[in-house]
Design a protein around this motif. Sequence first.
Motif, PDB file in Angstrom:
ATOM      1  N   GLU A  13       0.351  -1.008   0.321  1.00 20.79           N
ATOM      2  CA  GLU A  13      -0.533  -0.491   0.326  1.00 20.79           C
ATOM      3  C   GLU A  13       1.068   1.428   0.073  1.00 20.79           C
ATOM      4  OE1 GLU A  13      -3.229   0.361  -1.041  1.00 20.79           O
ATOM      5  OE2 GLU A  13      -4.525  -1.204   0.191  1.00 20.79           O
ATOM      6  N   ILE A  20       2.021   2.037  -3.333  1.00 18.39           N
ATOM      7  CA  ILE A  20       1.076   2.009  -4.176  1.00 18.39           C
ATOM      8  C   ILE A  20       0.528   3.377  -4.270  1.00 18.39           C
ATOM      9  CG2 ILE A  20      -1.526   1.675  -5.434  1.00 18.39           C
ATOM     10  CD1 ILE A  20      -1.076  -0.981  -4.082  1.00 18.39           C
ATOM     11  N   ALA A  21       0.878   4.130  -2.445  1.00 15.88           N
ATOM     12  CA  ALA A  21       0.378   5.427  -2.691  1.00 15.88           C
ATOM     13  C   ALA A  21       1.712   6.248  -2.711  1.00 15.88           C
ATOM     14  CB  ALA A  21      -0.224   5.800  -1.389  1.00 15.88           C
ATOM     15  N   LEU A  69       1.027   6.839  -6.849  1.00 15.45           N
ATOM     16  CA  LEU A  69       0.154   7.939  -7.386  1.00 15.45           C
ATOM     17  C   LEU A  69       0.555   8.951  -6.686  1.00 15.45           C
ATOM     18  CD1 LEU A  69      -2.769   5.112  -7.246  1.00 15.45           C
ATOM     19  CD2 LEU A  69      -1.652   5.343  -9.233  1.00 15.45           C
ATOM     20  N   ARG A  84       0.777   9.873  -3.705  1.00 14.87           N
ATOM     21  CA  ARG A  84      -0.642  10.191  -2.446  1.00 14.87           C
ATOM     22  C   ARG A  84       0.636  10.304  -0.958  1.00 14.87           C
ATOM     23  NH1 ARG A  84      -5.643   5.945  -4.845  1.00 14.87           N
ATOM     24  NH2 ARG A  84      -6.142   6.768  -5.973  1.00 14.87           N
ATOM     25  N   SER A 119      -3.066   1.775   6.035  1.00 17.85           N
ATOM     26  CA  SER A 119      -4.698   1.513   5.408  1.00 17.85           C
ATOM     27  C   SER A 119      -5.258   0.326   6.043  1.00 17.85           C
ATOM     28  CB  SER A 119      -3.976   1.113   3.711  1.00 17.85           C
ATOM     29  OG  SER A 119      -5.228   0.196   2.756  1.00 17.85           O
ATOM     30  N   LYS A 154      -7.782  -4.387  -5.958  1.00 14.54           N
ATOM     31  CA  LYS A 154      -8.427  -3.221  -5.126  1.00 14.54           C
ATOM     32  C   LYS A 154      -7.980  -2.258  -6.564  1.00 14.54           C
ATOM     33  CE  LYS A 154      -7.050  -1.513  -1.339  1.00 14.54           C
ATOM     34  NZ  LYS A 154      -7.276  -0.921  -0.459  1.00 14.54           N
ATOM     35  N   HIS A 155      -7.350  -2.030  -6.381  1.00 10.45           N
ATOM     36  CA  HIS A 155      -6.593  -0.472  -7.489  1.00 10.45           C
ATOM     37  C   HIS A 155      -7.202  -0.557  -8.423  1.00 10.45           C
ATOM     38  CE1 HIS A 155      -4.818   1.482  -3.434  1.00 10.45           C
ATOM     39  NE2 HIS A 155      -4.496  -0.089  -3.150  1.00 10.45           N
ATOM     40  N   LYS A 187     -11.900  -1.183 -10.561  1.00  9.23           N
ATOM     41  CA  LYS A 187     -12.582  -0.861  -9.502  1.00  9.23           C
ATOM     42  C   LYS A 187     -13.559   0.172 -10.430  1.00  9.23           C
ATOM     43  CE  LYS A 187      -9.343   3.371  -9.230  1.00  9.23           C
ATOM     44  NZ  LYS A 187      -8.503   4.228  -7.461  1.00  9.23           N
ATOM     45  N   ARG A 240     -14.332   4.563  -7.144  1.00 10.62           N
ATOM     46  CA  ARG A 240     -14.048   4.804  -5.771  1.00 10.62           C
ATOM     47  C   ARG A 240     -13.501   3.347  -5.143  1.00 10.62           C
ATOM     48  NH1 ARG A 240     -10.658   9.318  -4.509  1.00 10.62           N
ATOM     49  NH2 ARG A 240     -10.487   8.425  -2.504  1.00 10.62           N
ATOM     50  N   PRO A 274     -13.992  -0.888  -5.211  1.00 13.98           N
ATOM     51  CA  PRO A 274     -13.321  -1.702  -6.103  1.00 13.98           C
ATOM     52  C   PRO A 274     -14.606  -2.805  -6.304  1.00 13.98           C
ATOM     53  CG  PRO A 274     -12.632  -2.030  -3.383  1.00 13.98           C
ATOM     54  CD  PRO A 274     -13.202  -0.934  -3.564  1.00 13.98           C
TER      55      PRO A 274
END
Length: 285
Positions: free
Chosen positions: A59, A62-63, A66, A68, A73, A107-108, A111, A114, A116
């Motif tokens: 996570e 991935i953040a 992206l 973020r 998480s 999940k990402h 989807k 927002r 999934p």
Amino acid sequence: MTRSAKKIPQPSWMRFFKTPKGYVLVALVVLSMIAGIFSPGPKEWLLLITATATAVITEAVIAWALHRSITLSTSGLITALIISDIVSVVTPLYLVMLTTVIALASKHVLKRRRKPLFNPAAFGLLVSLLVFQTPQSWWAALSLLPPYFVLILLIAGIVVAVRVKKYVQVLAFLGTYFSLLLVMALFHMGLASDTPGDALRAPFVNSALFMAFCMLTDPPTTPSSLGRQIQFSVIVASIAVAIFAVFGGLAYLFIGLLVGNSWTMWMGRKKPRVLPAQSKQALAP
């Protein structure tokens, strides 16, 4: 003249544990700890540590990718706990890590807006089972402990279902699921190797209860309205029992849940019908 007392705001972590995610997370932790304490070895703890560490790192990556902010998480932790609670203790740790990564990636990637499309844990476990033949024991469903331990699973699950407001959905699933299996058992339907009678005994009963309480109640991938919750549960249970009757094996619960998730996504695409009176009123100045 008395001064009115100001209400002291609760810490964010206390507010979290009153949310649906908080109740599910606590239930998973309690079940995992009980199963781990009464297990004969430390392998269950290795599964938990491996899956949760993988989820936190995945996570975070991935953040970062992206752009973020990197935070802990809680949904990733729940997915990791479910995966580690289901796979067998003989599962190689690299497969536990790979299954967790597949689940979180789904999940990402898969989807709508927002949310999934599929329950991440069910998706990752099904892919891992079909591609890598990853063994499962559902040990945190207390399937490896004496039968009376199922009461703990029931208590934890009922609390989750009530607090998440999915108790009707859970009851509809369990009622349909066990009724269909009972009918099959009475009429001697199904495979000789995987009989309906087997599905009505431990550890299959434990796995069905665990999925109903901890996976079927996932708000982002299940309907919100009461009517659709019942329809969703009937679909999931019927597909799962049909898959078990024809093919047996261990994938039937995951397939049923993912088919139900697909139905939820499809129904979500339909726009609410606007009555003529409502449309005229909307166009009126």
